[in-house]
Every structure is written in C-alpha cells, then in structure tokens.
Design a protein around this motif. Structure first.
Motif, short mmCIF file in Angstrom:
data_model
loop_
_atom_site.label_atom_id
_atom_site.label_comp_id
_atom_site.label_asym_id
_atom_site.label_seq_id
_atom_site.Cartn_x
_atom_site.Cartn_y
_atom_site.Cartn_z
N GLY A 43 9.23 -3.97 5.45
CA GLY A 43 9.24 -3.08 4.30
C GLY A 43 9.49 -3.86 3.02
O GLY A 43 9.97 -5.00 3.06
N PRO A 44 9.17 -3.26 1.86
CA PRO A 44 9.45 -3.93 0.59
C PRO A 44 10.95 -4.18 0.42
O PRO A 44 11.78 -3.42 0.93
CB PRO A 44 8.94 -2.92 -0.45
CG PRO A 44 7.95 -2.07 0.27
CD PRO A 44 8.46 -1.99 1.67
N TYR B 35 7.17 7.16 1.74
CA TYR B 35 5.98 6.65 1.09
C TYR B 35 4.90 6.40 2.13
O TYR B 35 5.19 6.16 3.30
CB TYR B 35 6.27 5.31 0.41
CG TYR B 35 7.21 5.40 -0.76
CD1 TYR B 35 8.58 5.35 -0.57
CD2 TYR B 35 6.72 5.54 -2.05
CE1 TYR B 35 9.46 5.44 -1.64
CE2 TYR B 35 7.58 5.62 -3.13
CZ TYR B 35 8.95 5.57 -2.92
OH TYR B 35 9.80 5.67 -3.99
N GLN B 37 1.43 3.78 2.47
CA GLN B 37 0.74 2.65 1.87
C GLN B 37 -0.67 2.58 2.41
O GLN B 37 -0.87 2.52 3.64
CB GLN B 37 1.46 1.33 2.16
CG GLN B 37 0.80 0.15 1.48
CD GLN B 37 1.44 -1.18 1.83
OE1 GLN B 37 2.30 -1.28 2.68
NE2 GLN B 37 1.00 -2.22 1.15
N LEU B 88 0.15 3.54 6.75
CA LEU B 88 1.42 2.87 7.02
C LEU B 88 2.49 3.62 6.22
O LEU B 88 2.38 3.75 5.00
CB LEU B 88 1.34 1.41 6.58
CG LEU B 88 2.59 0.54 6.73
CD1 LEU B 88 3.06 0.50 8.19
CD2 LEU B 88 2.30 -0.86 6.23
N PHE B 90 6.51 4.35 5.06
CA PHE B 90 7.82 3.74 4.84
C PHE B 90 8.83 4.79 4.42
O PHE B 90 8.55 5.63 3.55
CB PHE B 90 7.76 2.68 3.74
CG PHE B 90 7.01 1.44 4.12
CD1 PHE B 90 5.73 1.23 3.67
CD2 PHE B 90 7.61 0.47 4.92
CE1 PHE B 90 5.03 0.08 4.02
CE2 PHE B 90 6.93 -0.68 5.28
CZ PHE B 90 5.63 -0.88 4.82
N PHE B 105 14.21 -0.31 2.12
CA PHE B 105 13.10 0.24 2.90
C PHE B 105 13.26 -0.06 4.40
O PHE B 105 13.82 -1.10 4.78
CB PHE B 105 11.77 -0.37 2.44
CG PHE B 105 11.21 0.26 1.20
CD1 PHE B 105 11.75 -0.03 -0.05
CD2 PHE B 105 10.14 1.14 1.27
CE1 PHE B 105 11.24 0.55 -1.20
CE2 PHE B 105 9.62 1.72 0.12
CZ PHE B 105 10.17 1.43 -1.12
N GLY B 106 12.72 0.84 5.21
CA GLY B 106 12.57 0.58 6.62
C GLY B 106 11.39 -0.35 6.86
O GLY B 106 10.69 -0.74 5.91
N SER B 107 11.17 -0.68 8.13
CA SER B 107 10.12 -1.65 8.48
C SER B 107 8.74 -1.04 8.58
O SER B 107 7.76 -1.77 8.74
CB SER B 107 10.47 -2.33 9.80
OG SER B 107 11.69 -3.03 9.67
#
Lengths: 112, 114
Positions: A43-44, B35, B37, B88, B90, B105-107
């Motif tokens: 993640g960012p 979010y 992406q 994707l 998040f 953020f998570g992965s």
C-alpha cells in the motif's frame, strides 16, 4: 474529471542528484496536500504534507513546495537514493469534508 | 505492530455474488477510508468514515456499501459485483485530519469479477 494531475508518468534520475516530481490541481477548495510513495505489492506510504497556507515544508531529504497561484506543487528529493525508486502519488483534501483526490502517480527510477 | 489489515489479498468471484472485503486497524484511528486503484486513474476514494456510525461517500461510491459499527473495523461490501469493479482496493486509516497526518494503508485486495 481529474482534479489532481501528475503529467509525468515516469522519471529517471542519477543517484545523488535531485528528483523533482510535479503535481497540478484545479480545485481551490483543497486545504492540504500530501505525497505518498508506493512500492509494488504494497500500500502507499505517507511521506510528507503541506497546508494550503504554507509554501514550503521540509522533512529530511524531502521538501514539498506549493505555488497556490499556479495551483502547482512539487516534491524535491535530495540527494536521490536507489531505495527512492517507487511510484509517487500526490493527493489533496477538499475542505468541505473528508474527500481526498489522488493523482495518477509518477514512477521514479533512481539509477545507481 | 501498528497496521491496517485487509482480507483477502486476492479474490476472484462471479458477477452478482455478494462479497465483503474486511479491513481492520489496531491504532485506534478515528478516520478510515476505502480506495480503488485502476491503471491510468490513480487512487479514487470510494467511502470514508470519520468515526463509529459516521460514513460518507467519496468520489466513486456506486455499487459499494460500508459500515462502521466498531472503531477498528471498516468492511467494504459489494452487494452485486460487476466486472467493472475489478480493481485493486486499499483500506486506510488516520488518527487525525490536517497537514501532518497522512493515512496508513493496508497492503491491498486484488479483486477480479468474471
């Protein structure tokens, strides 16, 4: 319609030199701006931010500049290191709530 | 370790089959957000929450639901997934709002809807 734009999809820089990543925005109702760094499959990660009432914020090798009249911000990384190679996103928060808008990202490659 | 945990990491599902992506944070953060992406579009905010039982729409909320019954959890629900929700995803959380407070953020969860 993209309210936050990063017009350079990629950037390559030699190790030790300065990296400059740019971001433009259209909405004058943004009250602060952030930069995130993202590695593949992660993640960012939050890097640095700046309030709309400031024009510069510095944190170690990272400096963010804000030009409100031009609706432009930039992230400077000095000196650039190979570990800085990642995708960088700029983001902005709308002052009417908690909505955030992100750019499309710039992929930075720092060449050793 | 302070973190945002999303599950699952990968999910392939069929059109119309309800699914939930879970998100949990252990940092006692007030603010949480989802979010998606997509290539060429960056990250787009789906929903956010400013506290328990307080949620609001982000930029692209259509086709999604969220709930915030407890501070630590913020699940994303797709009642009837469609192929255009392949993306994707998040989840992120933050202690406070304002310059100086970024999100953790998570992965990510890679969702494919066929």
């Amino acid at each position: 319609d993209q309210q936050v734009k990063q017009n350079s999809p990629s950037l390559s820089v030699q190790e030790g030199r300065i990296s400059i990543l740019n971001c433009d925005y259209t909405n004058s109702m943004f009250d602060y701006f952030l930069w995130y760094k993202k590695y593949p499959a992660e993640g960012p990660t939050f890097l640095i931010s700046i309030s709309s009432i400031k024009d510069k914020n510095e944190d170690g090798r990272f400096t963010v500049f804000l030009n409100k009249s031009a609706k432009h911000l930039s992230l400077h990384i000095v000196p650039s290191q190979p570990g800085d190679s990642a995708v960088y996103f700029c983001a902005a928060r709308l002052n009417t709530g908690n909505q955030f808008y992100f750019g499309t990202g710039t992929s930075l490659t720092v060449i050793p | 370790e302070a973190q945002v945990t999303q599950n699952p990491r990968y999910l392939i599902t069929v059109t119309g089959k309800k699914l939930t992506v879970t998100c949990s944070q252990n940092m006692n953060h007030e603010y949480m957000s989802w979010y998606r992406q997509d290539p060429g579009l960056g990250l787009r905010q789906i929903y956010y929450s400013m506290n328990v039982e307080v949620t609001d729409k982000g930029d692209v909320p259509e086709g999604y639901k969220v709930s915030r019954k407890e501070k630590r959890n913020f699940p994303l629900i797709l009642e009837s997934p469609s192929p255009n929700q392949t993306s994707l995803y998040f989840c992120a959380s933050s202690l406070r709002q304002g310059a100086g407070y970024g999100y953790t953020f998570g992965s990510g969860t890679r969702l494919t809807v066929v």
